[in-house]
Scaffold this active site. Structure first.
Site, PDB file in Angstrom:
ATOM      1  N   HIS A 114      30.502   5.651  11.998  1.00  0.00           N
ATOM      2  CA  HIS A 114      29.078   5.364  12.155  1.00  0.00           C
ATOM      3  C   HIS A 114      28.676   5.099  13.599  1.00  0.00           C
ATOM      4  O   HIS A 114      27.493   4.983  13.899  1.00  0.00           O
ATOM      5  CB  HIS A 114      28.679   4.171  11.271  1.00  0.00           C
ATOM      6  N   ASP A 155      25.322   9.544  11.949  1.00  0.00           N
ATOM      7  CA  ASP A 155      24.424   8.834  11.043  1.00  0.00           C
ATOM      8  C   ASP A 155      24.251   9.627   9.754  1.00  0.00           C
ATOM      9  O   ASP A 155      24.654  10.792   9.660  1.00  0.00           O
ATOM     10  CB  ASP A 155      23.062   8.610  11.712  1.00  0.00           C
TER      11      ASP A 155
END
Length: 419
Positions: A390, A394
């Site tokens: 992350h 995304d």
């Protein structure tokens, strides 16, 4: 005669250590340069280590089963000294980025303090101010053993604030890891020693989970047409090519094509930058009874389904025969894992550090599906499960990437060529 050190080589990208599984020589043996002297295991490959010199083995510094960092001394050799050769520097005192030159007289060039990669890594992990540490190495150099001794003692040397800045006193207890809880052994239990490969796999998985903020997403794909196309081709393909046309080859091809269209997913975290890789090199997970290897299909986007199927067949054969080489493991930019071969229908993979994502291809199962117009039909369905870093990726970009993989797979028809 001069004594030379043979050190642990780096056998792959991100490989920091190796375990000596078997010595192929013993003290007193004469070996030529490049002759194999030991079999070494890492989390990525099993390989033979060649001799760096021609000479006679003086001493085996490490024993079978020992795990050594890259650059650590494996054995000592007596070699005939050529004119002008310099004495070797102990591995712990060598910095691959800045090696001190040793003069023939034994004097060395003095310069500002330099630290080996292993020392820097330990100091950062335990927040140790190296300027406050007294080194026991040559010329006062700080070694890895110095820091390990300091850490084991429980003493912490925190970075000091500059003298011209006010110092705020904060009482903090040093953070320590809880000691491992010993397993309770009962009569009939079997204790299995942890192999070097398993230790290396464990270390890499722990590093990935500790450093990488994992996120996860899944998409359902209708692969009825893919199954029909592969089943129609498989027998003739096997006769012509000599190896199987697997479902997995279609999935790998689809992933390679989607990565070309969404290059952001083909990236790596580099601290102050995100490195978007030009080449699409797909790591594929291949398991043995006690280990997991990730050989790489290079330039997968440039290969046909047939070419990918051939590479899957050849790389899997190398893993199972123990002939996989270091270069077969290097350069991977994204991992595709065929978890469906074990019957799995949903899983969450741990990212193959330092890559940014791993895709799990699950089992193809027949399920009733509501079709356009409200009709219900039995279809071949598969789940694609994506774990992502992350920091790099995304949900939006990964959702679009998976959607594109789904479109490619669902668009396969009886006219799709594998050549």
């Amino acid at each position: 005669m001069a004594t030379k050190q043979v050190t642990m080589p780096q056998l792959g990208e991100s490989v920091t250590e190796g375990t000596i599984s078997k010595w192929l020589i013993q003290a007193g043996d004469h070996v030529n340069k490049y002759d194999p002297i030991a079999e070494v295991m890492t989390d990525k490959v099993n390989a033979e280590v060649p001799s760096s010199f021609t000479g006679t083995i003086k001493e085996l510094v490490a024993a079978e089963g020992d795990t050594l960092e890259v650059g650590a001394v494996m054995c000592l050799m007596e070699v005939e000294e050529a004119g002008g050769e310099k004495e070797t520097v102990p591995a712990e005192e060598t910095d691959s980025a800045a090696v001190e030159t040793v003069q023939a007289s034994g004097e060395k060039n003095e310069s500002k303090a330099r630290y080996s990669p292993a020392v820097l890594k330990l100091s950062q992990e335990h927040n140790i101010d190296l300027t406050q540490v007294s080194g026991s190495g040559k010329g006062g150099r700080i070694t890895r053993k110095d820091l390990l001794k300091l850490i084991e003692s429980g003493e912490t040397l925190q970075p000091q604030p500059p003298k011209d800045e006010p110092r705020t006193e904060v009482q903090e207890k040093p953070m320590r890891q809880a000691p491992p809880v010993p397993a309770v052994s009962m009569p009939g239990d079997i204790s299995i020693p942890v192999s070097g490969v398993r230790k290396a796999i464990a270390a890499n998985m722990v590093r990935s989970k500790q450093e990488v903020p994992h996120a996860w997403t899944m998409m359902e794909v209708d692969v009825t047409n893919l199954v029909a196309r592969r089943d129609a081709l498989k027998e003739e393909f096997k006769k012509r090519e000599g190896f199987n046309l697997t479902y997995f080859a279609f999935f790998v091809k689809a992933v390679a094509q989607a990565l070309k269209e969404f290059p952001q997913v083909n990236s790596m975290w580099a601290g102050d930058a995100i490195v978007q890789k030009k080449e699409i090199n797909l790591s594929i997970a291949v398991a043995t009874d006690d280990a997991l290897f990730v050989p790489v299909i290079k330039q997968a986007d440039e290969k046909t389904i047939k070419g990918i199927a051939r590479e899957i067949h050849e790389l899997a054969g190398k893993v199972r025969s123990g002939t996989l080489k270091a270069e077969d493991m290097q350069g991977g930019t994204f991992t595709v894992n065929n978890t469906g071969s074990f019957g799995s229908v949903q899983s969450m993979g741990i990212i193959n550090y330092p890559q940014a994502a791993i895709l799990q291809v699950e089992s193809i199962v027949k399920r009733p599906v509501v079709m356009p117009g409200g009709m219900i039909a039995v279809r071949d369905m598969v789940n694609l499960c994506l774990s992502l870093d992350h920091r790099v990726l995304d949900g939006l970009i990964c959702g679009r990437f998976l959607q594109r993989v789904k479109e490619i797979l669902e668009s396969i028809s009886e006219d799709t060529s594998v050549y």
